[in-house]
Design an enzyme around this catalytic site. Structure first.
Site, PDB file in Angstrom:
ATOM      1  N   HIS A 288       1.054  -0.923   0.279  1.00  0.00           N
ATOM      2  CA  HIS A 288       0.133   0.104  -0.055  1.00  0.00           C
ATOM      3  C   HIS A 288       0.869   1.250  -0.138  1.00  0.00           C
ATOM      4  O   HIS A 288       2.041   1.363  -0.110  1.00  0.00           O
ATOM      5  CB  HIS A 288      -0.924   0.208   0.826  1.00  0.00           C
ATOM      6  CG  HIS A 288      -0.500  -0.451   2.624  1.00  0.00           C
ATOM      7  ND1 HIS A 288       0.275  -1.548   3.170  1.00  0.00           N
ATOM      8  CD2 HIS A 288      -0.188   0.634   3.343  1.00  0.00           C
ATOM      9  CE1 HIS A 288       0.970  -1.180   3.676  1.00  0.00           C
ATOM     10  NE2 HIS A 288       0.456  -0.197   4.367  1.00  0.00           N
ATOM     11  N   ARG A 298      -4.082  15.761   5.015  1.00  0.00           N
ATOM     12  CA  ARG A 298      -4.754  14.451   5.977  1.00  0.00           C
ATOM     13  C   ARG A 298      -3.336  14.122   6.879  1.00  0.00           C
ATOM     14  O   ARG A 298      -2.963  13.840   6.644  1.00  0.00           O
ATOM     15  CB  ARG A 298      -4.722  13.561   4.636  1.00  0.00           C
ATOM     16  CG  ARG A 298      -4.882  11.927   4.584  1.00  0.00           C
ATOM     17  CD  ARG A 298      -5.055  11.111   3.645  1.00  0.00           C
ATOM     18  NE  ARG A 298      -5.314   9.747   3.979  1.00  0.00           N
ATOM     19  CZ  ARG A 298      -4.853   8.938   4.106  1.00  0.00           C
ATOM     20  NH1 ARG A 298      -3.013   9.081   4.529  1.00  0.00           N
ATOM     21  NH2 ARG A 298      -5.658   7.298   5.179  1.00  0.00           N
TER      22      ARG A 298
HETATM   23  O1  LIG Z   1      -2.354   6.583   6.065  1.00  0.00           O
HETATM   24  C1  LIG Z   1      -2.451   6.155   6.039  1.00  0.00           C
HETATM   25  O2  LIG Z   1      -3.808   5.668   5.533  1.00  0.00           O
HETATM   26  C2  LIG Z   1      -1.384   4.762   6.035  1.00  0.00           C
HETATM   27  C3  LIG Z   1      -0.430   5.348   6.990  1.00  0.00           C
HETATM   28  C4  LIG Z   1       0.690   3.975   6.435  1.00  0.00           C
HETATM   29  O3  LIG Z   1       0.935   2.960   5.572  1.00  0.00           O
HETATM   30  C5  LIG Z   1       0.892   3.883   7.339  1.00  0.00           C
HETATM   31  O4  LIG Z   1       1.877   4.296   8.398  1.00  0.00           O
HETATM   32  O5  LIG Z   1       2.357   2.449   7.674  1.00  0.00           O
HETATM   33 FE   LIG Z   2       1.939   1.227   6.647  1.00  0.00          FE
END
Ligand SMILES: O=C(O)CCC(=O)C(=O)O
Ligand SMILES: [Fe+2]
Ligand SMILES: C=C1C[C@]23C[C@@]1(O)CC[C@H]2[C@@]12CCC[C@@](C)(C(=O)O1)[C@H]2[C@@H]3C(=O)O
Length: 377
Positions: A288, A298
């Site tokens: 992701h 955000r």
């Molecule tokens: O900010 C997000 O939605 C995901 C953050 C993320 O993937 C993480 O901190 O590992």
């Molecule tokens: Fe993550």
């Protein structure tokens, strides 16, 4: 200057919130070419799965989502929406502090905790369009005292909210671990056996990473958080009502990023690398990333559940059954080293499923068997 901070072309701290353009130091060319699809309800096969913990068939939904996506939206989890709103407001207030105040908590090279970009930032040459703060329940107060040395009203309020949050999240993590074990098809007796042998639920540790993604003048050149998998067992993500989290999905029809919709009150659950190993590849860790946007900042909180750093994790024999373990055993600390190697060797290829990921490097087909037990070294 602490070496981990966002730097401008002249090696000074770069204030993302005030930026008028994306400098080359923050430009990720070639990272915005795959299609992005909306993962909201109605997106058919691309709708991000939703699990409601109150549903009597929640375990089946967890199994399906963990096998096919490695991620899902979680509802009916019992963490009050009103608390999540206070957490978000508190974090927004903290990130809005003047830079020198936040920098009092700056992480230095080699530190795991503190204010600054995440661990993977040190594996890549470009800067991400985000700032973060990594904390554990044990260092929460000491960390916040760096930001608010007077231990005044702000410190007391924010610490109180975050403590409440941590308590709720730990209880949820324990309940979700049990649901995962049920989802794997284990009987109550087997679950008791797994817990007696490995103490999975009680021993998992918690780390929080608070993320701030400021507005960006050119979101098509920047990345809030580079594509990655989480290293631990699983992660809860609480996101503000601004989408930005993308889950990678392989074709057919085409490789693509699916944008997780902002669902009020819902938490996102990501499966991490060590859970893929524990479940012998049945539950997939999800690749992701986070993109930024021009209009709205955000905020998110990632709450990681990770086995103790020195405990070997290997496929559970109850899951392997009569089959063979697919992964060799390793500790979380070792997994971080392997991940760094994967980044160093394959960099951008990992994005497109071409390079050898950390999990590929740990698969037994390409390595020797290292045993199939989960035990302390
Ligand atoms: O900010 C997000 O939605 C995901 C953050 C993320 O993937 C993480 O901190 O590992
Ligand atoms: Fe993550
Ligand atoms: C416990 C941890 C998980 C994490 C590395 C860390 O030590 C603290 C930060 C976490 C984070 C947040 C952003 C993405 C990520 C891959 C990173 O670089 O730092 C994760 C790490 C992880 O899951 O390994």
């Amino acid at each position: 200057m602490p070496s981990q901070l966002n730097k401008d072309p002249h090696n000074r701290y770069f204030d993302l919130g005030a930026a008028r353009e994306v400098p080359d130091t923050h430009a990720w060319d070639g990272q915005h070419e795959l299609p992005v699809v909306d993962g909201g309800v109605g997106a058919g096969d691309d709708a991000v799965p939703v699990v409601d913990m109150r549903d009597p068939r929640a375990a089946e939904a967890v199994a399906r989502a963990s096998e096919q996506w490695g991620a899902f939206l979680l509802e009916g989890h019992g963490v009050p929406t009103e608390l999540l709103a206070r957490v978000e407001a508190g974090i927004a207030g903290m990130f809005a502090l003047p830079t020198p105040e936040k920098m009092r908590a700056a992480r230095h090279d080699g530190d795991l905790y503190g204010y600054g970009p995440p661990l993977i930032a040190s594996y890549v040459s470009k800067n991400m369009w985000s700032e973060g703060y990594t904390l554990t329940p044990a260092n929460l107060h000491a960390e916040f005292r760096k930001i608010w040395p007077d231990a005044g009203q702000h410190y007391r309020h924010f610490s109180g909210v975050m403590e409440e949050f941590l308590k709720e999240m730990r209880s949820l993590a324990n309940r979700l671990m049990e649901l995962f074990l049920v989802a794997l098809g284990l009987t109550a007796e087997q679950i008791a056996g797994v817990e007696a042998e490995h103490n999975l639920t009680e021993s998992m540790t918690e780390t929080m990473h608070l993320n701030w993604y400021p507005k960006c003048p050119d979101p098509t050149r920047a990345l809030g958080l580079k594509g990655h998998t989480d290293s631990g067992f699983f992660t809860f993500v609480m996101q503000s009502q601004v989408p930005g989290l993308h889950l990678f999905r392989h074709g057919p029809p085409a490789d693509r990023w699916v944008e997780v919709p902002a669902v009020p009150g819902a938490l996102i659950v990501n499966i991490g690398d060590l859970f893929q190993i524990l479940t012998n590849g049945r539950f997939r860790s999800v690749y992701h990333r986070v993109v930024v946007n021009r209009e709205r900042e955000r905020i998110s909180v990632a709450y990681f559940l990770i086995p103790p750093a020195d405990v070997k994790v290997a496929p559970l024999k109850e899951v392997v059954g009569g089959g063979k373990p697919v992964y060799r055993a390793l500790t979380w600390s070792e997994s971080i080293v392997v991940r760094k190697e994967a980044f160093a060797n394959h960099g951008a290829d990992l994005e497109f499923g071409k390079g050898r990921t950390a999990l590929d490097m740990l698969s037994i087909s390409s390595d020797e068997d290292d045993g199939a037990e989960h035990h302390r070294d």
